[in-house]
Scaffold this motif. Structure first.
Motif, PDB file in Angstrom:
ATOM      1  N   LYS A 209      12.594  -3.178 -17.447  1.00  0.00           N
ATOM      2  CA  LYS A 209      12.815  -4.618 -17.172  1.00  0.00           C
ATOM      3  C   LYS A 209      14.215  -4.749 -16.606  1.00  0.00           C
ATOM      4  N   ASN A 210      15.241  -3.910 -17.151  1.00  0.00           N
ATOM      5  CA  ASN A 210      16.644  -4.125 -16.725  1.00  0.00           C
ATOM      6  C   ASN A 210      16.555  -3.642 -15.230  1.00  0.00           C
ATOM      7  N   ILE A 211      15.840  -2.555 -14.651  1.00  0.00           N
ATOM      8  CA  ILE A 211      15.964  -1.826 -13.661  1.00  0.00           C
ATOM      9  C   ILE A 211      15.211  -3.076 -12.566  1.00  0.00           C
ATOM     10  N   ARG A 212      14.343  -3.525 -13.061  1.00  0.00           N
ATOM     11  CA  ARG A 212      13.505  -4.500 -12.152  1.00  0.00           C
ATOM     12  C   ARG A 212      14.636  -5.634 -11.911  1.00  0.00           C
ATOM     13  N   ASN A 213      15.217  -6.262 -12.786  1.00  0.00           N
ATOM     14  CA  ASN A 213      16.342  -7.126 -12.594  1.00  0.00           C
ATOM     15  C   ASN A 213      17.418  -6.729 -11.548  1.00  0.00           C
ATOM     16  N   LYS A 214      17.605  -5.518 -11.752  1.00  0.00           N
ATOM     17  CA  LYS A 214      18.836  -5.029 -10.740  1.00  0.00           C
ATOM     18  C   LYS A 214      18.204  -5.003  -9.177  1.00  0.00           C
ATOM     19  N   ILE A 215      17.121  -4.340  -9.263  1.00  0.00           N
ATOM     20  CA  ILE A 215      16.393  -4.382  -7.694  1.00  0.00           C
ATOM     21  C   ILE A 215      16.335  -5.920  -7.177  1.00  0.00           C
ATOM     22  N   LEU A 216      16.026  -6.881  -7.977  1.00  0.00           N
ATOM     23  CA  LEU A 216      15.885  -8.131  -7.614  1.00  0.00           C
ATOM     24  C   LEU A 216      17.213  -8.821  -7.195  1.00  0.00           C
ATOM     25  N   LYS A 217      18.381  -8.513  -8.010  1.00  0.00           N
ATOM     26  CA  LYS A 217      19.875  -8.888  -7.734  1.00  0.00           C
ATOM     27  C   LYS A 217      20.355  -8.348  -6.510  1.00  0.00           C
ATOM     28  N   LEU A 218      19.760  -7.132  -6.301  1.00  0.00           N
ATOM     29  CA  LEU A 218      20.290  -6.507  -4.991  1.00  0.00           C
ATOM     30  C   LEU A 218      19.415  -6.773  -3.636  1.00  0.00           C
ATOM     31  N   GLY A 219      18.733  -7.944  -4.004  1.00  0.00           N
ATOM     32  CA  GLY A 219      17.900  -8.526  -2.527  1.00  0.00           C
ATOM     33  C   GLY A 219      16.488  -7.874  -2.405  1.00  0.00           C
ATOM     34  N   GLY A 220      16.225  -7.182  -3.455  1.00  0.00           N
ATOM     35  CA  GLY A 220      14.598  -6.828  -3.450  1.00  0.00           C
ATOM     36  C   GLY A 220      13.718  -7.787  -3.791  1.00  0.00           C
ATOM     37  N   GLU A 221      12.323  -7.684  -3.363  1.00  0.00           N
ATOM     38  CA  GLU A 221      11.424  -8.569  -3.833  1.00  0.00           C
ATOM     39  C   GLU A 221      10.003  -7.832  -4.525  1.00  0.00           C
ATOM     40  N   ILE A 222       9.632  -8.242  -5.622  1.00  0.00           N
ATOM     41  CA  ILE A 222       8.553  -7.665  -6.360  1.00  0.00           C
ATOM     42  C   ILE A 222       7.427  -8.375  -6.692  1.00  0.00           C
ATOM     43  N   LEU A 223       6.288  -8.132  -6.029  1.00  0.00           N
ATOM     44  CA  LEU A 223       4.911  -8.815  -6.314  1.00  0.00           C
ATOM     45  C   LEU A 223       4.074  -8.463  -7.333  1.00  0.00           C
ATOM     46  N   PHE A 224       4.101  -8.755  -8.400  1.00  0.00           N
ATOM     47  CA  PHE A 224       3.007  -8.373  -9.444  1.00  0.00           C
ATOM     48  C   PHE A 224       1.714  -9.033  -9.294  1.00  0.00           C
ATOM     49  N   ASN A 225       0.756  -8.561 -10.039  1.00  0.00           N
ATOM     50  CA  ASN A 225      -0.511  -8.716  -9.972  1.00  0.00           C
ATOM     51  C   ASN A 225      -1.035  -8.672  -8.280  1.00  0.00           C
ATOM     52  N   SER A 226      -0.676  -7.924  -7.633  1.00  0.00           N
ATOM     53  CA  SER A 226      -0.742  -7.872  -6.160  1.00  0.00           C
ATOM     54  C   SER A 226      -1.453  -6.363  -5.725  1.00  0.00           C
ATOM     55  N   ARG A 227      -2.691  -6.201  -5.415  1.00  0.00           N
ATOM     56  CA  ARG A 227      -3.269  -4.693  -5.201  1.00  0.00           C
ATOM     57  C   ARG A 227      -3.338  -4.497  -3.841  1.00  0.00           C
ATOM     58  N   LEU A 228      -3.041  -3.450  -3.359  1.00  0.00           N
ATOM     59  CA  LEU A 228      -2.936  -2.841  -1.980  1.00  0.00           C
ATOM     60  C   LEU A 228      -4.493  -2.912  -1.509  1.00  0.00           C
ATOM     61  N   GLU A 229      -5.201  -3.491  -0.602  1.00  0.00           N
ATOM     62  CA  GLU A 229      -6.581  -3.375  -0.441  1.00  0.00           C
ATOM     63  C   GLU A 229      -6.816  -2.678   0.860  1.00  0.00           C
ATOM     64  N   ASP A 230      -5.710  -2.746   1.631  1.00  0.00           N
ATOM     65  CA  ASP A 230      -6.425  -2.159   3.082  1.00  0.00           C
ATOM     66  C   ASP A 230      -5.056  -1.745   3.742  1.00  0.00           C
ATOM     67  N   LEU A 231      -5.128  -0.777   5.053  1.00  0.00           N
ATOM     68  CA  LEU A 231      -4.025  -0.575   5.788  1.00  0.00           C
ATOM     69  C   LEU A 231      -4.362  -1.029   6.964  1.00  0.00           C
ATOM     70  N   MET A 232      -3.290  -1.474   7.860  1.00  0.00           N
ATOM     71  CA  MET A 232      -3.677  -1.679   9.177  1.00  0.00           C
ATOM     72  C   MET A 232      -3.050  -0.961  10.210  1.00  0.00           C
ATOM     73  N   ILE A 233      -3.730  -0.125  10.938  1.00  0.00           N
ATOM     74  CA  ILE A 233      -3.369   0.939  11.568  1.00  0.00           C
ATOM     75  C   ILE A 233      -3.690   0.908  13.208  1.00  0.00           C
ATOM     76  N   GLU A 234      -2.755   1.207  13.988  1.00  0.00           N
ATOM     77  CA  GLU A 234      -2.922   1.400  15.551  1.00  0.00           C
ATOM     78  C   GLU A 234      -2.266   2.444  15.985  1.00  0.00           C
ATOM     79  N   ASN A 235      -3.288   3.249  16.614  1.00  0.00           N
ATOM     80  CA  ASN A 235      -3.047   4.640  17.205  1.00  0.00           C
ATOM     81  C   ASN A 235      -2.107   5.550  16.129  1.00  0.00           C
ATOM     82  N   LYS A 236      -2.758   5.634  15.089  1.00  0.00           N
ATOM     83  CA  LYS A 236      -2.326   6.456  13.898  1.00  0.00           C
ATOM     84  C   LYS A 236      -0.926   6.223  13.391  1.00  0.00           C
TER      85      LYS A 236
END
Length: 529
Positions: A209-236
């Protein structure tokens, strides 16, 4: 001047002042000449159970340079510390870097990117740790599994519900940074010098939890309950992601999915991301009385407050040549359900920081490789895991009830009818069954041989009241996602597979190191976003 002194041997009741005096004597100076003193490493030497010792390495800062007369292989005059330096690249990023997975690899990759000004977006399919802990406890109580947030998925990764071991065999300058970071954000300070450091699942929840809060404080963003479903690819080349049905632009993705994201492996396979099957190990969770393990390892010193609960590491090579070994040993802990799919059973071990429960537990597993798996797909090892997890679920009778058996009865192929001193800790429940019915025959043979051999090392291990719970399959990833020396996928530009899920790490620290290296590769190519 910083001086490192190795192999300082102290009795079990020695104290810090005695250690400082011993250090001064080694350097042939007065204790008053020591300006700064720090323990770098401490390990237990229990080879002679009637005379257990501690082995220390320390760092001394001394003003009496001219007085130093000691010439000793254990005394090292350390030069200036080389700072860990990463020079950002010059290329512009089309979009900010994305990290998928908030386990050790993803968490430390995200933290480094945030510290360097890259404002990463972190995507985690599970819940934040406060909510995840409630969800997991509800599953252990009721058997109602959340497929997206469980022991395998969620903030902190699978290691959050474990012993929080920080031991690693890799030698890397980043390891110290990881231990220092854990300590800074809530772990006990002793992890920075203990020979077998552990945080405990209770402390890990605070640290994450503390590391999460540090990432947020430094400008990062975290999306929970969010699953990677697919990749969009062009020319590899990676162009974007589909997350919860929505498009997210992305040309640099650190993929830190952990070893159980089977739907993600399947998606990568469909997208022709190059990967190959990888060896892992399959077996059971073993439980013994912690007091018995303490006696076997420490003799008359068992229970001494400076030693704490004992652990063990056992290995055996079977007649067929397979490795049989203990894995993820949890002193004073419990066996937990680690399922992440419906109708499939998986177990793991967990300890709190104090390790003060009655049972010791460990996985005992047998190696399997691609010759044991059917089919030609790179995912055939994953399907192998799935097959036996489903057998274990059916054998337990459903609702994630686990099959259990006394070790001595397993060896004799006899269904147990009662327990002795050791009672299983597994939740949500267990039933007496013959565990060979949910294990590959070659694994059964290896386990029997291993248990008989381990009895010679720890009397009572196989012939006492020890209990086994099935099934342990998630020892490591069943695939390796192929990458080049820059940590980039060999088949998809912009994809950086890392950590346990990519098949390049095995444990909290090694996964974190791998995640940091992937982040470094992006930093060295691009300027901050």
């Amino acid at each position: 001047m910083a001086i490192r002194i190795n192999n300082l041997i102290m009795g079990i009741d020695g104290n810090l002042e005695e250690l400082k005096s011993k250090s001064a004597k080694k350097l042939r100076i007065s204790k008053s000449d020591i300006e700064k003193f720090r323990v770098l490493r401490r390990s237990i030497d229990a080879r002679r159970k009637n005379s257990i010792k501690f082995n220390y390495s320390v760092e001394v800062v001394c003003s009496a340079e001219k007085k130093l007369k000691s010439v000793d292989k254990d005394v090292i005059i350390e030069g200036r510390t080389v700072r860990w330096k990463i020079i950002p690249g010059r290329k512009e990023m089309d979009s900010r870097p994305v990290v998928v997975g908030m386990g050790p690899a993803g968490m430390f990759a995200g933290l480094l990117l945030a510290r360097k000004g890259y404002r990463p977006l972190i995507i985690e399919r599970g819940e934040k740790i406060e909510d995840r802990a409630k969800t997991v406890n509800r599953f252990w109580t009721t058997g109602k599994l959340n497929l997206e947030s469980n022991v395998q998925f969620g903030e902190g990764g699978a290691g959050t519900f474990s012993d929080g071991k920080l031991t690693t065999r890799i030698k890397d300058k980043r390891c110290d940074f990881i231990l220092d970071t854990f300590s800074k954000y809530g772990a006990p300070d002793e992890i920075t010098y203990d020979g077998k450091p552990h945080i405990g699942t209770d402390n890990l929840k605070i640290v994450v939890k503390n590391i999460r809060n540090k990432i947020l404080k430094l400008g990062g963003e975290i999306l929970f309950n969010s699953r990677l479903e697919d990749l969009m690819i062009e020319n590899k080349k990676l162009k974007g992601l589909i997350v919860n049905g929505s498009e997210i632009p992305c040309s640099n993705l650190i993929l830190a999915i952990g070893h159980s994201s089977r739907d993600t492996y399947e998606m990568l396979f469909r997208r022709k991301v190059f990967m190959e099957p990888k060896a892992f190990a399959v077996g059971v969770r073993v439980e013994h009385s912690q007091h018995m393990i303490d006696i076997s390892q420490y003799g008359k010193f068992a229970g001494h407050p400076k030693l704490g609960p004992a652990d063990y590491r056992l290995t055996y090579k079977s007649k067929s040549g397979r490795g049989v070994y203990s894995f993820c040993m949890c002193p004073g802990g419990e066996v937990v359900s680690a399922a992440s799919e419906e109708g499939a059973l998986a177990t793991n071990g967990m300890s709190y920081y104090k390790r003060n429960l009655d049972n010791a537990n460990s996985a005992v597993v047998v190696t399997v490789d691609e010759n044991d798996f059917q089919g030609n797909s790179p995912l055939k090892g994953m399907e192998f895991q799935r097959y036996y997890e489903r057998l274990a679920y059916k054998l337990g009778g459903g609702n994630y009830v686990a099959p259990v058996q006394l070790i001595r009865d397993f060896i004799r192929e006899k269904i147990s009818t009662g327990f002795g001193e050791v009672k299983p800790t597994y939740r949500p429940g267990y039933e007496f069954r013959d565990l060979k019915q949910c294990l590959p025959s070659k694994v059964v043979i290896g386990l029997k041989e291993g248990f008989i051999y381990f009895e010679k090392k720890i009397p009572g291990y196989a012939e006492g009241d020890g209990v086994i719970t099935g099934i342990e399959t998630r020892t490591s990833a069943p695939v390796r996602i192929l990458r080049n020396n820059s940590f980039e996928s060999i088949s998809l530009s912009g994809l950086y597979p890392c950590g346990e899920g990519a098949g390049y790490a095995g444990g909290i620290v090694s996964a974190a190191v791998d995640g940091i290296k992937a982040a470094e590769s992006i930093i060295e190519n691009y300027r901050p976003f």
